[in-house]
Enzyme design. Structure first.
Site, short mmCIF file in Angstrom:
data_model
loop_
_atom_site.label_atom_id
_atom_site.label_comp_id
_atom_site.label_asym_id
_atom_site.label_seq_id
_atom_site.Cartn_x
_atom_site.Cartn_y
_atom_site.Cartn_z
N GLY A 75 1.25 -1.47 0.11
CA GLY A 75 -0.04 0.10 -0.02
C GLY A 75 0.34 1.09 -0.45
O GLY A 75 0.45 2.57 -0.47
N GLU A 121 7.83 8.70 -29.35
CA GLU A 121 9.29 8.61 -30.27
C GLU A 121 9.35 7.41 -30.91
O GLU A 121 10.82 7.14 -30.74
CB GLU A 121 10.60 8.76 -28.82
CG GLU A 121 11.32 10.28 -27.92
CD GLU A 121 11.43 11.01 -29.25
OE1 GLU A 121 12.23 11.36 -30.28
OE2 GLU A 121 11.14 11.94 -29.28
#
Length: 565
Positions: free
Chosen positions: A339, A362
């Site tokens: 978490g 790209e």
């Protein structure tokens, strides 16, 4: 933009000079910023790599003063290649620039909504864009060229007549980047706004080009832009390093479970934990070695057509491998921190969100890997034509086999390299055979390759695996003795982890016997344990400033006072 302004005032180099003469230093600058803030570094990459780099590499002296102004942000620019309807297909773009000899101007036009430039970073405030468009002279299409097109008034920031834009709006990540779509309604620009390193148009309208064919011109044009892939690979690997530094420090600080009646132990002591993090750490070092090699080779791209082709192959491979690795590493590090990894202030979730797009811009990785495969086919054909593979990427392939005179030891990086080379050759030969069989059945060349794209992309990744492993092995052999053992250990683990991913191929193609294959999983676990013992030192070697990492190794937030009951 304020942070960018601060950094530009302290740039440790002259932008025009470094773009043309010391690209390695340029890449290193962006890699360091990649630890800090992904939106910032991408914003700066648009300004200094895509916009300024295009002017520096495809323009001439008449355009270079604008690079100097861009360095200090007097001028803001963007990069207008991608179109809504054509994505990675640059040849398929529809934007046109028609020459008018009467006024000595180009008329830039977006013929339909699909031809709008899209996903253009920096387009909300840019003064200029370098725009890819088909050059039309006397009704004849001369192919894709690049033009400098004014977008906004530099004093008022208002859009210039004929320029229209729309916001891409909120995105999965990189929301510090102002992505816009834009188009042109018969915008006139001076003749000198054509970036004319390779071709030009005289005042009378005569086309002059250094190349004999349009294909050669196109290849040289897009080849000059492939350095941006190295930048993306380096930024991504910096993000991977940051994620690993956070996750590994957390793994030693976080304690969970333990023997009955005894204290809890750190989660790094569990094989399930170090076996998912340590191969990623080894791969990060391999990518760093690969990036260093590709940066060096990129400097030689102007030597000849072969050097340019090899440079294109290398940048396509390293960008694909690095961005896939960045995304996977950020994901696994997020999971490895439980978490706490999901909590935004602990940074990993931000890297995961913001680097997701690296596999797309790209050059989409799926397209780039096809380029690698095509290069390998051409190299193999060249070797067959000349009666040997000297001077090709298959130099290690002699007398119909990959040579290796050592012991079949899975923990030997040299033997691992032998296996990767075998895969690269066999997959290239297999792809050639598949294409030939399809053509013999009546498929044309384009159709046959389209139908083998999945296998071609696997070949591209096989090339990347071989390249990265080979460069890390070389670095382990050439570095100072004090660290050669550490790099050798990382090379062993990286090699084994990549073998593990493709173990079925090595066994079914008789490259690796079943008895050896059965050892791979246990060897990955044991080597991961060995690397985990020095992993804190390894992430410290990244030299990431502590003030840009979470303040607590256990990623806890104890800033709130305990409520009084």
């Amino acid at each position: 933009m304020g942070w960018a302004k601060l950094h530009t005032e302290e740039l440790p180099f002259d932008l025009l000079d470094i773009l043309r003469n010391d690209y390695g230093k340029f890449v290193a600058f962006f890699e360091q910023l990649g630890h800090f803030n992904t939106s910032l570094v991408v914003k700066m990459a648009v300004q200094f790599s895509l916009f300024s780099g295009t002017l520096a590499n495809l323009g001439t002296d008449r355009h270079h003063d604008l690079v100097r102004q861009a360095q200090t942000l007097q001028v803001l620019g963007c990069f207008g290649m991608t179109e809504k309807g054509h994505g990675s297909n640059v040849r398929g773009i529809e934007t046109t620039a028609t020459y008018d000899p009467k006024t000595q101007q180009f008329i830039v036009n977006t013929p339909n909504p699909k031809a709008m430039k899209t996903w253009i970073g920096g387009a909300q405030y840019c003064h200029f864009s370098v725009v890819f468009a088909h050059l039309i002279i006397g009704g004849e299409n001369k192919g894709v060229h690049v033009f400098l097109v004014p977008m906004r008034d530099r004093n008022t920031q208002k859009l210039l007549p004929g320029v229209y834009v729309e916001d891409v709006e909120y995105k999965l990540g990189l929301n510090g980047i102002d992505n816009y779509s834009f188009g042109f309604n018969n915008v006139r620009i001076p003749r000198t706004n054509l970036l004319n390193r390779y071709s030009d148009v005289t005042p009378e309208g005569k086309y002059v080009c250094k190349f004999k064919t349009e294909s050669q011109h196109f290849g040289a044009t897009v080849g000059e832009l492939s350095g941006g892939r190295i930048v993306i690979g380096a930024i991504g690997n910096a993000a991977a390093k940051s994620c690993l530094a956070i996750a590994i420090k957390y793994a030693f600080a976080r304690k969970q479970f333990g023997p009955p009646g005894k204290s809890e132990i750190s989660i790094m002591e569990y094989p399930s934990h170090y076996t998912r993090l340590m191969p990623l750490l080894a791969r990060t070092f391999a990518i760093a070695s690969g990036l260093a090699y590709v940066r060096d080779q990129y400097r030689h791209k102007h030597k000849n057509a072969e050097a340019n082709a090899y440079g294109h192959c290398l940048t396509s491979a390293i960008k694909s491998a690095a961005s896939f690795h960045t995304l996977h590493t950020a994901d696994i590090c997020r999971q490895a921190c439980g978490g706490a990894g999901f909590r935004a202030p602990n940074l990993i979730s931000g890297f995961l969100r913001d680097t997701h797009i690296f596999v797309t811009f790209e050059g989409d990785n799926q397209v780039l890997l096809q380029q690698v495969a095509k290069y390998l086919i051409a190299q193999y054909a060249q070797g067959c034509k000349q009666g040997g593979f000297k001077g090709t990427v298959f130099e290690y392939y002699k007398n119909g086999k990959v040579e290796f005179d050592g012991k079949e030891d899975l923990t030997c990086p040299r033997y691992q390299l032998y296996l990767f080379r075998n895969r690269e050759v066999k997959m290239t030969e297999e792809l050639i055979k598949r294409l030939r069989d399809r053509e013999n059945r009546g498929e044309d060349q384009w159709e046959s390759f389209k139908n083998e794209i999945v296998f071609a992309n696997e070949l591209g990744l096989a090339f990347a695996d071989r390249l990265l492993h080979e460069q890390l092995l070389k670095d382990s052999q050439l570095c100072a003795f004090s660290i050669s053992g550490t790099l050798s250990l990382l090379s062993k683990l990286n090699g084994l982890a990549q073998l593990q991913k493709s173990l079925a191929w090595f066994v079914t193609n008789d490259v690796l016997c079943k008895n050896l294959a059965k050892q791979v999983d246990s060897l990955v676990v044991s080597l991961s344990k060995e690397v985990s013992k020095i992993s804190l030192d390894l992430v410290e070697s990244f030299d990431i400033p502590s003030n840009i990492l979470p303040p607590r190794a256990d990623l806890s937030d104890y800033s709130c006072d305990t409520p009084q009951l």
